[in-house]
Write a protein that holds these residues in place. Structure first.
Motif, PDB file in Angstrom:
ATOM      1  N   LYS A  34       0.834  -1.201   0.000  1.00 17.65           N
ATOM      2  CA  LYS A  34       0.000   0.000   0.000  1.00 17.65           C
ATOM      3  C   LYS A  34       0.866   1.246   0.000  1.00 17.65           C
ATOM      4  O   LYS A  34       0.590   2.216  -0.722  1.00 17.65           O
ATOM      5  CB  LYS A  34      -0.913  -0.012   1.226  1.00 17.65           C
ATOM      6  N   ALA A  35       1.933   1.238   0.788  1.00 17.85           N
ATOM      7  CA  ALA A  35       2.797   2.412   0.886  1.00 17.85           C
ATOM      8  C   ALA A  35       3.599   2.647  -0.388  1.00 17.85           C
ATOM      9  O   ALA A  35       3.788   3.791  -0.807  1.00 17.85           O
ATOM     10  CB  ALA A  35       3.742   2.260   2.081  1.00 17.85           C
ATOM     11  N   CYS A  36       4.085   1.575  -1.004  1.00 14.28           N
ATOM     12  CA  CYS A  36       4.987   1.711  -2.146  1.00 14.28           C
ATOM     13  C   CYS A  36       4.271   1.751  -3.487  1.00 14.28           C
ATOM     14  O   CYS A  36       4.696   2.467  -4.395  1.00 14.28           O
ATOM     15  CB  CYS A  36       5.995   0.552  -2.159  1.00 14.28           C
ATOM     16  N   TYR A  37       3.197   0.975  -3.630  1.00 14.88           N
ATOM     17  CA  TYR A  37       2.566   0.822  -4.939  1.00 14.88           C
ATOM     18  C   TYR A  37       1.085   1.174  -4.939  1.00 14.88           C
ATOM     19  O   TYR A  37       0.433   1.083  -5.969  1.00 14.88           O
ATOM     20  CB  TYR A  37       2.730  -0.628  -5.428  1.00 14.88           C
ATOM     21  N   GLY A  52      11.886  -9.872   2.067  1.00  9.92           N
ATOM     22  CA  GLY A  52      11.496  -9.150   0.861  1.00  9.92           C
ATOM     23  C   GLY A  52      12.067  -7.745   0.889  1.00  9.92           C
ATOM     24  O   GLY A  52      12.425  -7.224   1.951  1.00  9.92           O
ATOM     25  N   PHE A  53      12.148  -7.100  -0.264  1.00  6.82           N
ATOM     26  CA  PHE A  53      12.814  -5.801  -0.381  1.00  6.82           C
ATOM     27  C   PHE A  53      12.017  -4.910  -1.328  1.00  6.82           C
ATOM     28  O   PHE A  53      11.746  -5.290  -2.469  1.00  6.82           O
ATOM     29  CB  PHE A  53      14.237  -6.018  -0.898  1.00  6.82           C
ATOM     30  N   HIS A  54      11.632  -3.722  -0.850  1.00  5.50           N
ATOM     31  CA  HIS A  54      10.834  -2.798  -1.647  1.00  5.50           C
ATOM     32  C   HIS A  54      11.321  -1.369  -1.387  1.00  5.50           C
ATOM     33  O   HIS A  54      11.753  -1.059  -0.272  1.00  5.50           O
ATOM     34  CB  HIS A  54       9.351  -2.884  -1.263  1.00  5.50           C
ATOM     35  N   THR A  55      11.226  -0.507  -2.403  1.00  8.75           N
ATOM     36  CA  THR A  55      11.667   0.872  -2.217  1.00  8.75           C
ATOM     37  C   THR A  55      10.623   1.850  -2.723  1.00  8.75           C
ATOM     38  O   THR A  55       9.790   1.525  -3.569  1.00  8.75           O
ATOM     39  CB  THR A  55      12.995   1.160  -2.958  1.00  8.75           C
ATOM     40  N   LYS A  56      10.679   3.067  -2.186  1.00 12.69           N
ATOM     41  CA  LYS A  56       9.798   4.148  -2.619  1.00 12.69           C
ATOM     42  C   LYS A  56      10.498   5.480  -2.406  1.00 12.69           C
ATOM     43  O   LYS A  56      11.067   5.730  -1.350  1.00 12.69           O
ATOM     44  CB  LYS A  56       8.502   4.124  -1.812  1.00 12.69           C
ATOM     45  N   LYS A  57      10.478   6.328  -3.436  1.00 15.95           N
ATOM     46  CA  LYS A  57      11.038   7.671  -3.316  1.00 15.95           C
ATOM     47  C   LYS A  57       9.956   8.655  -2.887  1.00 15.95           C
ATOM     48  O   LYS A  57       8.831   8.599  -3.378  1.00 15.95           O
ATOM     49  CB  LYS A  57      11.623   8.134  -4.648  1.00 15.95           C
ATOM     50  N   ILE A  58      10.320   9.551  -1.991  1.00 18.73           N
ATOM     51  CA  ILE A  58       9.389  10.590  -1.557  1.00 18.73           C
ATOM     52  C   ILE A  58      10.119  11.925  -1.480  1.00 18.73           C
ATOM     53  O   ILE A  58      11.352  11.975  -1.457  1.00 18.73           O
ATOM     54  CB  ILE A  58       8.771  10.276  -0.175  1.00 18.73           C
ATOM     55  N   GLN A  59       9.354  12.994  -1.469  1.00 18.42           N
ATOM     56  CA  GLN A  59       9.888  14.332  -1.242  1.00 18.42           C
ATOM     57  C   GLN A  59       9.471  14.770   0.149  1.00 18.42           C
ATOM     58  O   GLN A  59       8.285  14.713   0.497  1.00 18.42           O
ATOM     59  CB  GLN A  59       9.332  15.318  -2.274  1.00 18.42           C
ATOM     60  N   MET A  60      10.422  15.180   0.952  1.00 16.03           N
ATOM     61  CA  MET A  60      10.108  15.647   2.296  1.00 16.03           C
ATOM     62  C   MET A  60      11.067  16.759   2.690  1.00 16.03           C
ATOM     63  O   MET A  60      12.277  16.581   2.671  1.00 16.03           O
ATOM     64  CB  MET A  60      10.187  14.492   3.308  1.00 16.03           C
ATOM     65  N   LEU A 213      21.887   7.351   4.537  1.00 11.60           N
ATOM     66  CA  LEU A 213      22.915   7.340   3.511  1.00 11.60           C
ATOM     67  C   LEU A 213      22.599   8.349   2.423  1.00 11.60           C
ATOM     68  O   LEU A 213      21.455   8.502   2.016  1.00 11.60           O
ATOM     69  CB  LEU A 213      23.026   5.941   2.901  1.00 11.60           C
ATOM     70  N   LEU A 214      23.621   9.021   1.914  1.00 14.09           N
ATOM     71  CA  LEU A 214      23.432  10.035   0.897  1.00 14.09           C
ATOM     72  C   LEU A 214      24.039   9.616  -0.423  1.00 14.09           C
ATOM     73  O   LEU A 214      25.051   8.929  -0.457  1.00 14.09           O
ATOM     74  CB  LEU A 214      24.069  11.365   1.329  1.00 14.09           C
ATOM     75  N   GLY A 215      23.390  10.000  -1.501  1.00 12.94           N
ATOM     76  CA  GLY A 215      23.991   9.927  -2.811  1.00 12.94           C
ATOM     77  C   GLY A 215      23.878   8.608  -3.540  1.00 12.94           C
ATOM     78  O   GLY A 215      24.452   8.442  -4.596  1.00 12.94           O
ATOM     79  N   ALA A 216      23.128   7.641  -3.016  1.00  9.81           N
ATOM     80  CA  ALA A 216      22.998   6.357  -3.711  1.00  9.81           C
ATOM     81  C   ALA A 216      21.708   6.313  -4.483  1.00  9.81           C
ATOM     82  O   ALA A 216      20.751   6.976  -4.163  1.00  9.81           O
ATOM     83  CB  ALA A 216      23.042   5.191  -2.708  1.00  9.81           C
ATOM     84  N   GLY A 217      21.685   5.507  -5.543  1.00 12.14           N
ATOM     85  CA  GLY A 217      20.484   5.397  -6.359  1.00 12.14           C
ATOM     86  C   GLY A 217      19.866   4.035  -6.218  1.00 12.14           C
ATOM     87  O   GLY A 217      19.971   3.403  -5.194  1.00 12.14           O
ATOM     88  N   GLY A 218      19.251   3.562  -7.298  1.00 18.75           N
ATOM     89  CA  GLY A 218      18.648   2.233  -7.287  1.00 18.75           C
ATOM     90  C   GLY A 218      17.208   2.267  -6.870  1.00 18.75           C
ATOM     91  O   GLY A 218      16.692   3.262  -6.428  1.00 18.75           O
ATOM     92  N   GLY A 219      16.536   1.148  -7.002  1.00 13.94           N
ATOM     93  CA  GLY A 219      15.138   1.099  -6.609  1.00 13.94           C
ATOM     94  C   GLY A 219      14.504  -0.219  -6.985  1.00 13.94           C
ATOM     95  O   GLY A 219      15.150  -1.136  -7.447  1.00 13.94           O
ATOM     96  N   GLY A 220      13.188  -0.303  -6.774  1.00 15.51           N
ATOM     97  CA  GLY A 220      12.460  -1.504  -7.148  1.00 15.51           C
ATOM     98  C   GLY A 220      12.176  -2.392  -5.964  1.00 15.51           C
ATOM     99  O   GLY A 220      12.082  -1.942  -4.840  1.00 15.51           O
ATOM    100  N   HIS A 221      12.055  -3.678  -6.231  1.00 10.61           N
ATOM    101  CA  HIS A 221      11.742  -4.607  -5.152  1.00 10.61           C
ATOM    102  C   HIS A 221      12.292  -5.966  -5.518  1.00 10.61           C
ATOM    103  O   HIS A 221      12.623  -6.239  -6.660  1.00 10.61           O
ATOM    104  CB  HIS A 221      10.228  -4.686  -4.917  1.00 10.61           C
TER     105      HIS A 221
END
Length: 239
Positions: A34-37, A52-60, A213-221
């Protein structure tokens, strides 16, 4: 404040490793979905095997943060596996099933397991999930949940529902804010300790929680392997 979601092709300024733990069938994976997708909870969610592994980008607060959710199986047979993935976590969510009062003790066992594996405190919230099933007759009063929170070292609690989304966004936003705040104070403590040359004391370096952590990319699940290492493309995110 509503969280602003970013596409995966944008780089995030910070990475935040968030553990999601609790007993079996408490709705951990459904909360993350619900939070990620923004997926509705399935009537038959498959139990997580291992991690399991899931990611989500947010602006805060003008910063782009990638939340990295580590979804742990609630089965005891995976406990030894899950412990090795606790390392370098920034925050944790402990999930209990509000419709099954006996699941609370299992959630508290996971909280104790978390505490036993950390020599520092990380922000930890208690999610009383499946609120949609008991909202007319809540299982616990606010006073009871406040007492449970104080007695067991949680920072806050929230009633949540993966089915209708109740409470999830607000609680995760608050957890991220608190984690960012504590990370900032952690950096200040490190700088202050460095000025006093405390790292050269014979007693050793002070034990501090990891910063965001700063400056790393990547994403998905995906799903982490049983050898305590992430898939190659995920390793730089939160390990």
């Amino acid at each position: 404040m509503e969280l602003e979601i970013f596409d995966d092709d944008l780089d995030a300024e910070g990475m935040m490793k968030i553990l999601v733990i609790g007993g079996v069938n408490n709705g951990k994976t459904s909360i993350i979905s619900k939070a990620c997708y923004n997926n509705m909870e399935s009537e038959k969610t498959i139990n997580t095997i291992g991690v399991g592994f899931h990611t989500k980008k947010i602006q805060m607060d003008s910063k782009q943060i990638r939340m990295c959710f580590w979804d742990f199986s609630g089965q005891d047979r995976f406990l030894c596996l899950t412990r090795c993935y606790f390392n370098e976590a920034n925050a944790a969510i402990v999930v209990t099933d509000a419709s099954r009062p006996n699941s609370l003790e299992l959630a508290l066992n996971w909280k104790r397991e978390l505490d036993n594996n950390f020599e520092y405190k990380i922000p930890t919230f208690l999610f009383a999930n499946k609120y949609d099933l008991i909202k007319d007759e809540p299982t616990y009063t606010e006073q009871q949940l406040n007492q449970i929170t104080r007695d067991n070292g949680f920072d806050k609690w929230a009633y949540t529902s993966a089915k209708d989304g109740h409470g999830i966004e607000d609680a995760i936003e608050e957890l991220v804010r608190q984690t960012m705040k504590e990370s900032y104070h952690h950096v200040r403590r490190l700088r202050h300790a460095s000025m006093r040359d405390s790292f050269k004391l014979s007693s050793g370096s002070p034990i501090m929680p990891p910063t965001v952590l700063l400056g790393a990319g990547g994403g998905g699940h995906g799903v982490a392997s049983e050898k305590c290492q992430l898939p190659k493309e995920k390793k730089r995110c939160c390990s």
